[in-house]
Structures are given as structure tokens and as C-alpha cells.
Write a protein that holds these residues in place. Structure first.
Motif, PDB file in Angstrom:
ATOM      1  N   ALA A 158      14.266  25.897 -33.418  1.00 36.51           N
ATOM      2  CA  ALA A 158      13.654  27.223 -33.297  1.00 36.51           C
ATOM      3  C   ALA A 158      13.909  28.041 -34.554  1.00 36.51           C
ATOM      4  O   ALA A 158      14.980  27.964 -35.151  1.00 36.51           O
ATOM      5  N   PRO A 159      12.954  28.842 -34.979  1.00 37.65           N
ATOM      6  CA  PRO A 159      13.173  29.719 -36.144  1.00 37.65           C
ATOM      7  C   PRO A 159      14.020  30.926 -35.751  1.00 37.65           C
ATOM      8  O   PRO A 159      14.257  31.191 -34.570  1.00 37.65           O
ATOM      9  N   GLU A 160      14.499  31.640 -36.796  1.00 40.98           N
ATOM     10  CA  GLU A 160      15.239  32.868 -36.514  1.00 40.98           C
ATOM     11  C   GLU A 160      14.334  33.838 -35.767  1.00 40.98           C
ATOM     12  O   GLU A 160      13.129  33.871 -35.959  1.00 40.98           O
ATOM     13  N   GLY A 161      14.960  34.636 -34.866  1.00 38.77           N
ATOM     14  CA  GLY A 161      14.189  35.615 -34.122  1.00 38.77           C
ATOM     15  C   GLY A 161      14.856  35.950 -32.808  1.00 38.77           C
ATOM     16  O   GLY A 161      16.007  35.554 -32.547  1.00 38.77           O
ATOM     17  N   THR A 162      14.106  36.668 -31.957  1.00 40.45           N
ATOM     18  CA  THR A 162      14.621  37.101 -30.650  1.00 40.45           C
ATOM     19  C   THR A 162      13.989  36.229 -29.560  1.00 40.45           C
ATOM     20  O   THR A 162      12.765  36.014 -29.552  1.00 40.45           O
ATOM     21  N   TYR A 163      14.858  35.760 -28.621  1.00 36.56           N
ATOM     22  CA  TYR A 163      14.415  34.882 -27.512  1.00 36.56           C
ATOM     23  C   TYR A 163      14.907  35.474 -26.203  1.00 36.56           C
ATOM     24  O   TYR A 163      15.897  36.240 -26.184  1.00 36.56           O
ATOM     25  N   TYR A 164      14.236  35.070 -25.133  1.00 36.20           N
ATOM     26  CA  TYR A 164      14.544  35.634 -23.805  1.00 36.20           C
ATOM     27  C   TYR A 164      15.106  34.540 -22.927  1.00 36.20           C
ATOM     28  O   TYR A 164      14.754  33.359 -23.061  1.00 36.20           O
ATOM     29  N   TRP A 165      16.010  34.949 -22.041  1.00 37.80           N
ATOM     30  CA  TRP A 165      16.655  33.971 -21.150  1.00 37.80           C
ATOM     31  C   TRP A 165      16.665  34.491 -19.723  1.00 37.80           C
ATOM     32  O   TRP A 165      16.637  35.692 -19.473  1.00 37.80           O
ATOM     33  N   VAL A 166      16.704  33.542 -18.801  1.00 36.24           N
ATOM     34  CA  VAL A 166      16.834  33.831 -17.358  1.00 36.24           C
ATOM     35  C   VAL A 166      17.926  32.928 -16.827  1.00 36.24           C
ATOM     36  O   VAL A 166      17.894  31.703 -17.044  1.00 36.24           O
ATOM     37  N   LEU A 167      18.982  33.564 -16.168  1.00 35.02           N
ATOM     38  CA  LEU A 167      20.091  32.792 -15.599  1.00 35.02           C
ATOM     39  C   LEU A 167      20.016  32.936 -14.081  1.00 35.02           C
ATOM     40  O   LEU A 167      20.136  34.045 -13.539  1.00 35.02           O
ATOM     41  N   SER A 168      19.787  31.790 -13.341  1.00 31.65           N
ATOM     42  CA  SER A 168      19.753  31.774 -11.869  1.00 31.65           C
ATOM     43  C   SER A 168      21.078  31.234 -11.371  1.00 31.65           C
ATOM     44  O   SER A 168      21.670  30.328 -11.981  1.00 31.65           O
ATOM     45  N   TYR A 169      21.588  31.788 -10.220  1.00 30.40           N
ATOM     46  CA  TYR A 169      22.897  31.357  -9.713  1.00 30.40           C
ATOM     47  C   TYR A 169      22.992  31.714  -8.235  1.00 30.40           C
ATOM     48  O   TYR A 169      22.170  32.452  -7.690  1.00 30.40           O
ATOM     49  N   THR A 170      24.008  31.217  -7.546  1.00 32.65           N
ATOM     50  CA  THR A 170      24.329  31.544  -6.140  1.00 32.65           C
ATOM     51  C   THR A 170      25.642  32.292  -6.151  1.00 32.65           C
ATOM     52  O   THR A 170      26.640  31.825  -6.731  1.00 32.65           O
ATOM     53  N   ASP A 171      25.657  33.500  -5.494  1.00 33.47           N
ATOM     54  CA  ASP A 171      26.884  34.300  -5.517  1.00 33.47           C
ATOM     55  C   ASP A 171      27.840  33.835  -4.448  1.00 33.47           C
ATOM     56  O   ASP A 171      27.578  32.848  -3.729  1.00 33.47           O
ATOM     57  N   GLN A 172      28.988  34.587  -4.288  1.00 37.03           N
ATOM     58  CA  GLN A 172      30.041  34.164  -3.365  1.00 37.03           C
ATOM     59  C   GLN A 172      29.607  34.273  -1.898  1.00 37.03           C
ATOM     60  O   GLN A 172      30.214  33.664  -1.022  1.00 37.03           O
ATOM     61  N   GLN A 173      28.557  35.060  -1.644  1.00 38.18           N
ATOM     62  CA  GLN A 173      28.059  35.172  -0.261  1.00 38.18           C
ATOM     63  C   GLN A 173      26.946  34.159   0.022  1.00 38.18           C
ATOM     64  O   GLN A 173      26.348  34.145   1.092  1.00 38.18           O
ATOM     65  N   GLY A 174      26.602  33.293  -0.962  1.00 34.73           N
ATOM     66  CA  GLY A 174      25.614  32.245  -0.762  1.00 34.73           C
ATOM     67  C   GLY A 174      24.213  32.696  -1.034  1.00 34.73           C
ATOM     68  O   GLY A 174      23.261  31.943  -0.781  1.00 34.73           O
ATOM     69  N   ALA A 175      24.021  33.903  -1.564  1.00 32.21           N
ATOM     70  CA  ALA A 175      22.682  34.396  -1.827  1.00 32.21           C
ATOM     71  C   ALA A 175      22.233  33.946  -3.209  1.00 32.21           C
ATOM     72  O   ALA A 175      23.018  33.887  -4.167  1.00 32.21           O
ATOM     73  N   ALA A 176      20.946  33.592  -3.347  1.00 34.45           N
ATOM     74  CA  ALA A 176      20.373  33.181  -4.637  1.00 34.45           C
ATOM     75  C   ALA A 176      20.028  34.431  -5.446  1.00 34.45           C
ATOM     76  O   ALA A 176      19.335  35.322  -4.938  1.00 34.45           O
ATOM     77  N   ARG A 177      20.537  34.449  -6.690  1.00 36.48           N
ATOM     78  CA  ARG A 177      20.293  35.619  -7.526  1.00 36.48           C
ATOM     79  C   ARG A 177      19.925  35.153  -8.949  1.00 36.48           C
ATOM     80  O   ARG A 177      20.073  33.978  -9.298  1.00 36.48           O
ATOM     81  N   SER A 178      19.424  36.102  -9.776  1.00 34.35           N
ATOM     82  CA  SER A 178      19.111  35.797 -11.182  1.00 34.35           C
ATOM     83  C   SER A 178      19.348  37.047 -12.043  1.00 34.35           C
ATOM     84  O   SER A 178      19.359  38.171 -11.532  1.00 34.35           O
ATOM     85  N   MET A 179      19.524  36.811 -13.353  1.00 37.02           N
ATOM     86  CA  MET A 179      19.658  37.886 -14.317  1.00 37.02           C
ATOM     87  C   MET A 179      18.958  37.463 -15.602  1.00 37.02           C
ATOM     88  O   MET A 179      18.784  36.273 -15.856  1.00 37.02           O
ATOM     89  N   ALA A 180      18.428  38.420 -16.374  1.00 38.44           N
ATOM     90  CA  ALA A 180      17.659  38.103 -17.581  1.00 38.44           C
ATOM     91  C   ALA A 180      18.125  38.988 -18.749  1.00 38.44           C
ATOM     92  O   ALA A 180      18.723  40.049 -18.554  1.00 38.44           O
TER      93      ALA A 180
END
Length: 603
Positions: free
Chosen positions: A574-596
Motif C-alpha cells: 500500500a502507498p503512504e496515506g490514510t486507511y480505515y479499519w473496522v474491529l469486530s469483537y464479542t464483549d464480556q457479556q457475549g454481545a457482538a460489537r464493533s469499532m472503527a
């Protein structure tokens, strides 16, 4: 101005001149004359010049500055082609002209002038005779030999050649001066009661030095003569003694040729005398002029007082063998004489003995001396710089026979014991020879493990202990010798390790605790292969499961996807620049969550 033709040597330490008496020459400047315009014959000279006559067939001329220039014997500016030249009389308006050489004459040719002295000379008396002469500037030749002959019977001849007598005083060198006057003078002792003076060149042609001056109209050597003097030479009052003395010294002054009793005065020859007699001893404190006064004369003599140079070598001294003692007694303009034979202002001394020097400023000489002793140098060695373990001590020993000691700690004995870090030194003195030695003592401190260990880590984490910075073996309580070791359980751990020459035992406690969930993502990474921040991965991902990371470009195109958080995105293509990410995970209560978010790629 007349120029002297004789040479004289100055009298050393003598302030005097010759005192002369009455001039015994009648009509010495030839001013008593009857003016005559033309060439003088024998009778013309004899009749027109008072007290003077010519003793031979030749006849001198009398030249007058008062005659018109058409006269051959006009002293200045004569236009007559037979003129001898132009010269202003030395004094008054008259002067004589005498032939001393002729190149075209049929026989040797001379002219003389003769007079009877005012009184006969006294036998044994010293006399001084002088006259001023100048070569006629129309003459082709110049000669030596012009002088005085004194006699009881006047020499004479009825012909022109040189008179067969000798001159008591004459010019020893050729006189070529045509502009101005030269003095011919000298002193002689009267051996008879001389009554007559004759002036001329008494040497024949063979004995006469003749100098050809080149193309001049008159083939003669003719000299103008003026201001003729014969007088008794009498030594005047004279003072001699040292011209310079050193301050504090005395000087003896002696008067000679005194006419009667002598009185002495300081500074001015008046007032009350400071002494009488032919000699006096004085001790001036400053430069002073002394005057000796007799019945007829005063003689002065200055005594200069010179300050003695200051010379101080210093006290007797003792030095270590191998040292150099530099002595300096420099005084401007002085001369030096060392006992070693050296003659300069400085001396480098390297051996024992008595050193003496004399310094002279030309008048005063001052000496000084000192004893110099070189003794063997104490061999003191405290050792190399050293490191102690905590609780250890070190004995420093500077013992040397007959020595005294001064330690940097203030102690005065030959030894000290040290147990603290610092610089330690000792000055050891033996008979004036001083030697210094020192060393640096360091205390080795162990590694502080509390600075390396997180005492309250989170459950699920591990704690790494790195002892690779310590020198020496590592031994854990369980027998392990690992230098780097990781721990994930709470407890108390014991380890032994070395730091150079010291061995330490240390304990540390670990207590793992429950920590709040946490996810932290970096905002920049640099995939340049240097091993630092080369991959984009979560910095912290605690308390969550089922993590999945997706990386997108600015247009939403998926570039990377992974569930292995340890792998992360390399960004290599990839060339230099700005990229976007999405992180999906399951929390301690078992709920599916994501952050970007976004991340910047830099090379």
C-alpha cells in the motif's frame, strides 16, 4: 667652518683640555699690510706685509677681499686669468698664497713666508702651532708637506727650490680642500730658544705627495694661508676618577696640574667647600657634579650613581630527583656569570650543589647563592581505580621511610581505610620532596528489580524480568539460570545475580488482578522493515474475544482481513496515506460489537 686635519684620541676618565697662552706670531692674520693689486715680487711682499718676509727668491702673494675683481690677488671672484682661485679669508680680509709644487717650472719651485716670533721659545716648553689652509681652486695639483719650521737662525736662499731644513709640524696627507679651510696643527717641545718661524713645503719634489686634480688652468699647487698661531701649551687643572659608581659606594677624585691649593665643591663652585687638597673621597646618593677650584682655574667632574641590580635566587631548597629548578635573574642590559659557567639570565638546575651567580649592569655587580639538594623520589602507588561491593572496605597504604603524609580526607598517617565512593589522594613528603598519588573508589550498586517489574499486572498478562544488563551468573529459586524470564502467576520470586565482582540476592512480588476490558488501536504505523512499528495491530485487546480486523482504502475497498491479532496488517503493497479499519469483537457479556477508525501509513 674650518675642519680639523689631525687625529686625536680622547683621554679616558679625564676632564681637561690644553690651556694655551699668548700667540707668539706677529701679524698672525696678515691684516697689517699695504694693499697691493698684482703679482707680488720678492720686494713687494717684504715691503707691504708687516713683520713677514720671504727668505728665498720666491715671493708669496697677499690676497685681499677688499681688492677689485680685476686684481690677480683679489681674494674673492678675481677675473684675472693668473688668479690662484677664490676663497674668503678665514678671518679679516687678508690671506697669503704659497706655491708648494710646480709642474712646468724649470727647477723645483717653492715659496715661503718667514717672521721673527714676538719672543723666543722656552727650551723644554710644549708649544702648539696651527694655521688654516685652503687649496686654490684654479690649481691643477694638490700636495702634502705644508708646515712649520722653527729655528734660532732663519733659513734662507736666493733661489726657488725647497729649503734644506725639516718641518717640526706639517701636513702628512694631501690637502685637496678648495671650498673652506683645513687646519694644520700639532704640538712640539722647543729644543732650542727658537726665534724664527718659516712656513712652506720643506720636502723636495721626490718626497712630496702630488695629486693631479685634472684639467685646471694653473699647473701649480698653491695654498692660501691664514690665522697663524704659535702658543705655549699648558696643562689646565684636571679632575679624574670614576665616572660612575654603584649606589652606596665611594669615589676618590684627584686634581692634577693645580696652581696652588685646591678647594672642592658639590653642584656649584661656590659657597663653602666640601673639602680641600688634591684628592677627595665622596659618596653621593645621586648623580653629582664636583668642582675643583685652584688659584686660576676650575675643573668639573660628574659622578653618576647607578642603582645595583636586584638579584634574589631564593632560599635553599630541596627537590625530588628528576625535577628541574629554573632560576631567573634577568635584569635589562646586564651580564651574568653563574658558578656553572653559564652566562645567560636563566639557569636550569638538575643536580645538587651550591649555585651562585653574579649580575653586573656595567657599574654594579651583585652576587647571590643558594644550596640545592635533590633527594630520591618516594615511590608511592595507591593502585588503580577500583570498585567495591556494598559493605566492603579498602586499605590505602602510602608508607615510606621518614615521610610525612597528608591525605585528602585530612588524615595524617601512612594508611587510611575507605568504604565509600570518592576520589582519595595522599601527599607524601620526604626531606622537601613531595609526591602525590590518588585513585577513584566506586561502590557497585545492584539492579533495582522493583524498577523492572510491574507488581500489579492484569490477569491474562505476563511479566518479563530481563537481567541481561547484569554481569555474572543468574540463579533463580527453582534452579533456572535464564537471564530473561516471564511470569503469569502471582507469588514471591527469588533470584541471585552478579554485577561485576559482587553477587546479590533479590526478591520481588507479583499480584495479578482483574482489569477492566480495554481495546486500543494505533493511529500511525511505519512498515519500513526496521523492526519498530512495522505492522498495524491492536496495542491493547484485553477482556474481549472473537476479534476480527478489516482494513479498507479511502474508497471502501477491502485490503486486509484477519482474526489473528498477532499478525496485523503489514501494509507492504500500500502507498503512504490514510486507511480505515473496522474491529469486530464479542464483549464480556457475549454481545457482538464493533469499532472503527483510521490509521496513517508512513514509510
Amino acid at each position: 667652518m674650518p675642519r680639523s686635519f689631525w687625529y686625536s684620541l680622547p683621554a679616558l676618565l679625564l676632564l681637561s683640555t690644553l690651556c694655551v697662552g699668548q700667540n707668539l706670531v706677529p701679524n698672525p692674520g696678515l691684516e697689517q699690510n699695504t694693499p697691493f693689486c698684482g703679482v707680488f715680487g720678492q720686494s713687494d711682499f717684504n715691503q707691504n706685509v708687516v713683520a713677514w718676509s720671504t727668505p728665498t727668491a720666491g715671493s708669496p702673494d697677499i690676497c685681499l677681499s677688499t681688492l677689485p675683481t680685476n686684481c690677480m690677488n683679489a681674494a674673492v671672484g678675481s677675473t684675472d686669468p693668473n688668479s690662484w682661485g677664490s676663497e674668503a679669508p678665514a678671518g679679516g680680509s687678508a690671506m697669503a698664497a704659497l706655491i708648494t709644487y710646480c709642474s712646468i717650472c724649470a727647477s723645483e719651485t717653492r715659496e715661503y713666508m718667514q717672521a721673527q716670533l714676538i719672543q723666543p721659545l722656552q727650551v723644554g716648553q710644549l708649544y702648539r702651532a696651527s694655521m688654516l689652509v685652503s687649496l686654490g681652486d684654479n690649481c691643477q695639483y694638490a700636495t702634502d708637506g705644508l708646515g712649520f719650521h722653527f729655528s734660532v737662525v732663519p733659513p734662507s736662499s736666493n733661489t726657488w727650490p725647497s729649503l734644506p731644513v725639516n718641518a717640526q709640524i706639517k701636513a702628512q696627507q694631501v690637502i685637496g680642500t678648495t671650498d673652506g679651510w683645513v687646519e694644520i696643527s700639532g704640538e712640539f717641545v722647543a729644543t732650542e730658544a727658537f726665534t724664527f718661524i718659516t712656513i712652506g713645503n720643506f720636502d723636495n719634489d721626490a718626497a712630496t705627495q702630488v695629486q693631479d686634480r685634472g684639467n685646471f688652468p694653473r699647473p701649480f699647487a698653491v695654498y692660501f694661508v691664514d690665522e697663524i698661531v704659535v702658543e705655549a701649551a699648558v696643562d689646565e687643572l684636571t679632575v679624574n676618577g670614576p665616572q660612575s659608581i654603584c649606589a652606596g659606594q665611594a669615589a676618590t677624585l684627584t686634581a692634577t696640574n693645580a696652581n696652588g691649593p685646591v678647594s672642592w665643591f658639590a653642584n656649584t663652585p661656590a659657597g663653602s667647600p666640601i673639602g680641600t687638597g688634591n684628592s677627595i673621597t665622596v659618596q653621593p646618593t645621586a648623580t653629582t657634579t664636583y668642582h675643583a677650584v685652584d688659584a686660576t682655574d676650575t675643573a668639573s667632574f660628574t659622578v653618576s650613581v647607578v642603582q645595583a641590580p636586584t638579584v634574589q635566587l631564593g632560599n635553599d631548597t630541596t627537590l625530588c630527583e628528576g625535577a628541574v629548578l629554573l632560576l631567573n635573574v634577568e635584569v635589562p642590559g646586564a651580564t651574568y656569570a653563574w658558578s656553572t659557567g653559564a652566562t645567560g639570565p636563566q639557569l636550569a638546575v638538575t643536580t645538587s650543589g651550591n649555585i651562585a651567580v653574579s649580575v653586573s649592569n656595567g657599574v654594579c655587580t651583585v652576587s647571590d647563592s643558594m644550596e640545592v639538594l635533590f633527594v630520591p623520589r618516594p615511590l608511592i602507588d595507591l593502585g588503580n581505580d577500583t570498585t567495591l561491593c556494598p559493605g566492603e572496605s579498602l586499605l590505602l597504604d602510602a608508607t615510606w621511610p621518614g615521610a610525612s603524609y597528608t591525605w585528602s580526607t585530612g588524615n595524617g598517617g601512612p594508611t587510611i581505610t575507605v568504604d565509600a565512593a570518592g576520589s582519595y589522594g595522599v601527599s607524601v613528603t620526604v626531606a622537601g620532596c613531595v609526591v602525590w598519588d590518588s585513585l577513584q573508589v566506586n561502590i557497585e550498586l545492584p539492579m533495582d528489580l522493583s524498577q523492572l517489574v510491574d507488581a500489579s499486572p492484569c490477569l491474562g498478562d505476563s511479566v518479563q524480568v530481563d537481567l541481561s544488563g547484569e554481569a555474572g551468573p543468574v540463579l533463580w529459586w527453582d534452579g533456572s539460570t535464564e537471564v530473561v524470564r516471564s511470569f503469569s502467576n502471582s507469588g514471591v520470586y527469588t533470584v541471585q545475580f552478579g554485577t561485576g565482582q559482587c553477587v546479590y540476592e533479590a526478591q520481588f512480588s507479583l499480584s495479578f488482578r482483574e482489569c477492566d476490558p480495554d481495546i486500543s488501536m494505533p493511529n500511525v504505523f511505519t512498515p519500513n522493515g526496521d523492526g519498530h512499528n512495522d505492522r498495524f495491530i491492536p496495542v491493547v485487546a484485553r477482556g474481549f474475544t472473537d476479534l476480527e480486523l478489516v482494513v479498507l482504502n479511502r474508497w471502501g475497498k477491502e485490503l486486509f482481513r484477519t482474526r489473528n491479532m498477532a499478525l496485523g496488517w503489514s501494509g507492504l503493497d500500500a502507498p503512504e496515506g490514510t486507511y480505515y479499519w473496522v474491529l469486530s469483537y464479542t464483549d464480556q457479556q457475549g454481545a457482538a460489537r464493533s469499532m472503527a477508525g483510521h490509521v496513517t501509513l508512513l514509510r
